[in-house]
Design a protein around this motif. Structure first.
Motif, PDB file in Angstrom:
ATOM      1  N   TRP A  32       0.818  -1.219   0.000  1.00 27.62           N
ATOM      2  CA  TRP A  32       0.000   0.000   0.000  1.00 27.62           C
ATOM      3  C   TRP A  32       0.851   1.267   0.000  1.00 27.62           C
ATOM      4  CZ3 TRP A  32      -0.988  -4.220   3.126  1.00 27.62           C
ATOM      5  CH2 TRP A  32      -2.059  -5.008   2.708  1.00 27.62           C
ATOM      6  N   GLY A  33       1.943   1.260  -0.720  1.00 29.90           N
ATOM      7  CA  GLY A  33       2.764   2.450  -0.868  1.00 29.90           C
ATOM      8  C   GLY A  33       3.797   2.671   0.217  1.00 29.90           C
ATOM      9  N   GLU A  34       3.953   1.715   1.120  1.00 26.42           N
ATOM     10  CA  GLU A  34       4.902   1.890   2.221  1.00 26.42           C
ATOM     11  C   GLU A  34       6.349   2.010   1.727  1.00 26.42           C
ATOM     12  OE1 GLU A  34       4.409   2.468   5.572  1.00 26.42           O
ATOM     13  OE2 GLU A  34       2.363   2.741   4.852  1.00 26.42           O
ATOM     14  N   LEU A  35       6.695   1.262   0.700  1.00 29.06           N
ATOM     15  CA  LEU A  35       8.069   1.325   0.181  1.00 29.06           C
ATOM     16  C   LEU A  35       8.360   2.715  -0.373  1.00 29.06           C
ATOM     17  CD1 LEU A  35      10.677  -0.241  -0.301  1.00 29.06           C
ATOM     18  CD2 LEU A  35       9.754  -0.981  -2.486  1.00 29.06           C
ATOM     19  N   LEU A  36       7.404   3.282  -1.092  1.00 27.69           N
ATOM     20  CA  LEU A  36       7.569   4.633  -1.631  1.00 27.69           C
ATOM     21  C   LEU A  36       7.774   5.634  -0.503  1.00 27.69           C
ATOM     22  CD1 LEU A  36       7.498   6.672  -3.962  1.00 27.69           C
ATOM     23  CD2 LEU A  36       5.023   6.721  -3.730  1.00 27.69           C
ATOM     24  N   LYS A  37       6.983   5.530   0.546  1.00 22.76           N
ATOM     25  CA  LYS A  37       7.131   6.438   1.692  1.00 22.76           C
ATOM     26  C   LYS A  37       8.507   6.269   2.334  1.00 22.76           C
ATOM     27  CE  LYS A  37       2.267   6.285   2.861  1.00 22.76           C
ATOM     28  NZ  LYS A  37       1.315   5.697   3.799  1.00 22.76           N
ATOM     29  N   TYR A  38       8.920   5.022   2.502  1.00 21.09           N
ATOM     30  CA  TYR A  38      10.207   4.735   3.143  1.00 21.09           C
ATOM     31  C   TYR A  38      11.369   5.294   2.327  1.00 21.09           C
ATOM     32  CZ  TYR A  38      13.827   2.028   5.514  1.00 21.09           C
ATOM     33  OH  TYR A  38      14.936   1.635   6.212  1.00 21.09           O
ATOM     34  N   TRP A  39      11.339   5.072   1.020  1.00 19.63           N
ATOM     35  CA  TRP A  39      12.422   5.557   0.160  1.00 19.63           C
ATOM     36  C   TRP A  39      12.379   7.062   0.005  1.00 19.63           C
ATOM     37  CZ3 TRP A  39      14.329   2.728  -4.761  1.00 19.63           C
ATOM     38  CH2 TRP A  39      14.878   1.500  -4.408  1.00 19.63           C
ATOM     39  N   GLY A  40      11.186   7.599  -0.134  1.00 20.39           N
ATOM     40  CA  GLY A  40      11.063   9.022  -0.410  1.00 20.39           C
ATOM     41  C   GLY A  40      11.273   9.905   0.789  1.00 20.39           C
ATOM     42  N   GLN A  41      10.625   9.568   1.899  1.00 19.75           N
ATOM     43  CA  GLN A  41      10.679  10.453   3.050  1.00 19.75           C
ATOM     44  C   GLN A  41      11.342   9.797   4.252  1.00 19.75           C
ATOM     45  OE1 GLN A  41       6.537  10.741   3.045  1.00 19.75           O
ATOM     46  NE2 GLN A  41       6.453  12.349   1.504  1.00 19.75           N
ATOM     47  N   GLY A  42      11.562   8.516   4.177  1.00 16.00           N
ATOM     48  CA  GLY A  42      12.146   7.809   5.309  1.00 16.00           C
ATOM     49  C   GLY A  42      13.646   7.866   5.288  1.00 16.00           C
ATOM     50  N   SER A  43      14.258   6.737   5.557  1.00 16.48           N
ATOM     51  CA  SER A  43      15.705   6.696   5.734  1.00 16.48           C
ATOM     52  C   SER A  43      16.491   6.990   4.463  1.00 16.48           C
ATOM     53  CB  SER A  43      16.114   5.330   6.285  1.00 16.48           C
ATOM     54  OG  SER A  43      15.870   4.329   5.333  1.00 16.48           O
ATOM     55  N   CYS A  44      15.918   6.727   3.307  1.00 16.20           N
ATOM     56  CA  CYS A  44      16.665   6.936   2.060  1.00 16.20           C
ATOM     57  C   CYS A  44      16.640   8.394   1.614  1.00 16.20           C
ATOM     58  CB  CYS A  44      16.115   6.047   0.950  1.00 16.20           C
ATOM     59  SG  CYS A  44      16.280   4.293   1.321  1.00 16.20           S
ATOM     60  N   ALA A  45      15.557   9.109   1.888  1.00 17.78           N
ATOM     61  CA  ALA A  45      15.414  10.535   1.582  1.00 17.78           C
ATOM     62  C   ALA A  45      15.713  10.876   0.125  1.00 17.78           C
ATOM     63  CB  ALA A  45      16.260  11.372   2.534  1.00 17.78           C
ATOM     64  N   PHE A  46      15.234  10.063  -0.783  1.00 17.31           N
ATOM     65  CA  PHE A  46      15.369  10.401  -2.208  1.00 17.31           C
ATOM     66  C   PHE A  46      14.218  11.320  -2.618  1.00 17.31           C
ATOM     67  CE2 PHE A  46      18.046   6.523  -2.514  1.00 17.31           C
ATOM     68  CZ  PHE A  46      19.137   7.105  -3.111  1.00 17.31           C
ATOM     69  N   ASP A  47      14.010  12.362  -1.845  1.00 19.04           N
ATOM     70  CA  ASP A  47      12.941  13.313  -2.113  1.00 19.04           C
ATOM     71  C   ASP A  47      13.488  14.711  -2.357  1.00 19.04           C
ATOM     72  OD1 ASP A  47      13.831  13.976   0.382  1.00 19.04           O
ATOM     73  OD2 ASP A  47      11.858  13.880   1.341  1.00 19.04           O
ATOM     74  N   GLY A  48      14.765  14.794  -2.736  1.00 20.80           N
ATOM     75  CA  GLY A  48      15.394  16.079  -2.995  1.00 20.80           C
ATOM     76  C   GLY A  48      15.898  16.784  -1.754  1.00 20.80           C
ATOM     77  N   SER A  49      15.827  16.137  -0.599  1.00 20.19           N
ATOM     78  CA  SER A  49      16.177  16.818   0.650  1.00 20.19           C
ATOM     79  C   SER A  49      17.583  16.525   1.160  1.00 20.19           C
ATOM     80  CB  SER A  49      15.169  16.447   1.740  1.00 20.19           C
ATOM     81  OG  SER A  49      15.290  15.078   2.080  1.00 20.19           O
ATOM     82  N   LEU A  50      18.263  15.559   0.569  1.00 18.69           N
ATOM     83  CA  LEU A  50      19.596  15.220   1.069  1.00 18.69           C
ATOM     84  C   LEU A  50      20.627  16.225   0.579  1.00 18.69           C
ATOM     85  CD1 LEU A  50      20.010  11.354   0.830  1.00 18.69           C
ATOM     86  CD2 LEU A  50      19.853  12.743   2.866  1.00 18.69           C
ATOM     87  N   GLY A  51      21.489  16.615   1.464  1.00 19.43           N
ATOM     88  CA  GLY A  51      22.551  17.543   1.096  1.00 19.43           C
ATOM     89  C   GLY A  51      23.800  16.796   0.661  1.00 19.43           C
ATOM     90  N   GLY A  52      24.775  17.553   0.263  1.00 21.65           N
ATOM     91  CA  GLY A  52      26.050  16.960  -0.108  1.00 21.65           C
ATOM     92  C   GLY A  52      26.238  16.886  -1.609  1.00 21.65           C
ATOM     93  N   GLU A  53      27.476  16.971  -1.996  1.00 22.23           N
ATOM     94  CA  GLU A  53      27.822  16.985  -3.416  1.00 22.23           C
ATOM     95  C   GLU A  53      27.391  15.715  -4.136  1.00 22.23           C
ATOM     96  OE1 GLU A  53      32.011  17.264  -5.583  1.00 22.23           O
ATOM     97  OE2 GLU A  53      31.712  18.849  -4.086  1.00 22.23           O
ATOM     98  N   GLU A  54      27.499  14.568  -3.457  1.00 20.35           N
ATOM     99  CA  GLU A  54      27.159  13.298  -4.095  1.00 20.35           C
ATOM    100  C   GLU A  54      25.659  13.180  -4.374  1.00 20.35           C
ATOM    101  OE1 GLU A  54      26.900  12.794   0.278  1.00 20.35           O
ATOM    102  OE2 GLU A  54      28.472  13.561  -1.000  1.00 20.35           O
ATOM    103  N   MET A  55      24.844  14.004  -3.728  1.00 21.92           N
ATOM    104  CA  MET A  55      23.397  13.945  -3.937  1.00 21.92           C
ATOM    105  C   MET A  55      22.897  15.006  -4.914  1.00 21.92           C
ATOM    106  SD  MET A  55      22.325  11.325  -2.424  1.00 21.92           S
ATOM    107  CE  MET A  55      20.587  11.592  -2.625  1.00 21.92           C
TER     108      MET A  55
END
Length: 146
Positions: free
Chosen positions: A19-42
């Motif tokens: 029910w979309g839990e993986l998307l939430k986890y990757w996007g806003q959870g520990s992975c933060a692939f939602d444009g919010s991670l800092g650093g040159e590598e991101m």
């Protein structure tokens, strides 16, 4: 080994899994692939996120870009044995056996969730490729029980 699939089908599976839990986890959870991670590598991923017109477009482009980055990594490290197979290729098991020696009988198709088990009246979520059990028509089954 890189197992690939059509990016649109991947997104559909990705958003429907649990029910979309993986998307939430990757996007806003520990992975933060939602444009919010800092650093040159991101920076690359953040730019991709910002330039996307929708979350759907972002995740599809994310999948395609990530797949390409893995391919480029393999090309830069030729000492690696790199095998790429398509998940939805009917000859996936045959190709794996040919190129890696993994027996075709070892390749299984697995389905998440108890729903699939009930629909197919089986005890396992996995079956050999190309041998999916038939789906049970519960309406016919219920009519026979009345």
């Amino acid at each position: 080994m890189l197992v690939t699939r059509n990016a649109t089908k991947w997104f559909k599976s990705f958003t429907e899994w649990n029910w979309g839990e993986l998307l939430k986890y990757w996007g806003q959870g520990s992975c933060a692939f939602d444009g919010s991670l800092g650093g040159e590598e991101m920076e690359y991923w953040n730019d991709l996120y910002i330039s996307s017109e929708s979350k759907r477009q972002y995740w599809i482009e994310f999948y395609e870009a990530h797949t390409q980055k893995i391919r480029e990594f393999a090309l830069k490290h030729l000492s690696l044995t790199y095998v790429e197979v398509e998940l939805e290729n009917d000859k996936l098991a045959e190709h794996l056996e040919l190129y890696t020696g993994v027996k075709q009988s070892c390749v299984q198709v697995c389905h998440p969730g108890d729903d699939w088990i009930r629909k197919h009246n089986t005890t396992s979520r996995c079956h050999p490729a190309g041998e999916e059990p038939p789906e049970i028509d519960h309406d016919v089954e219920n009519d026979n029980n009345n």
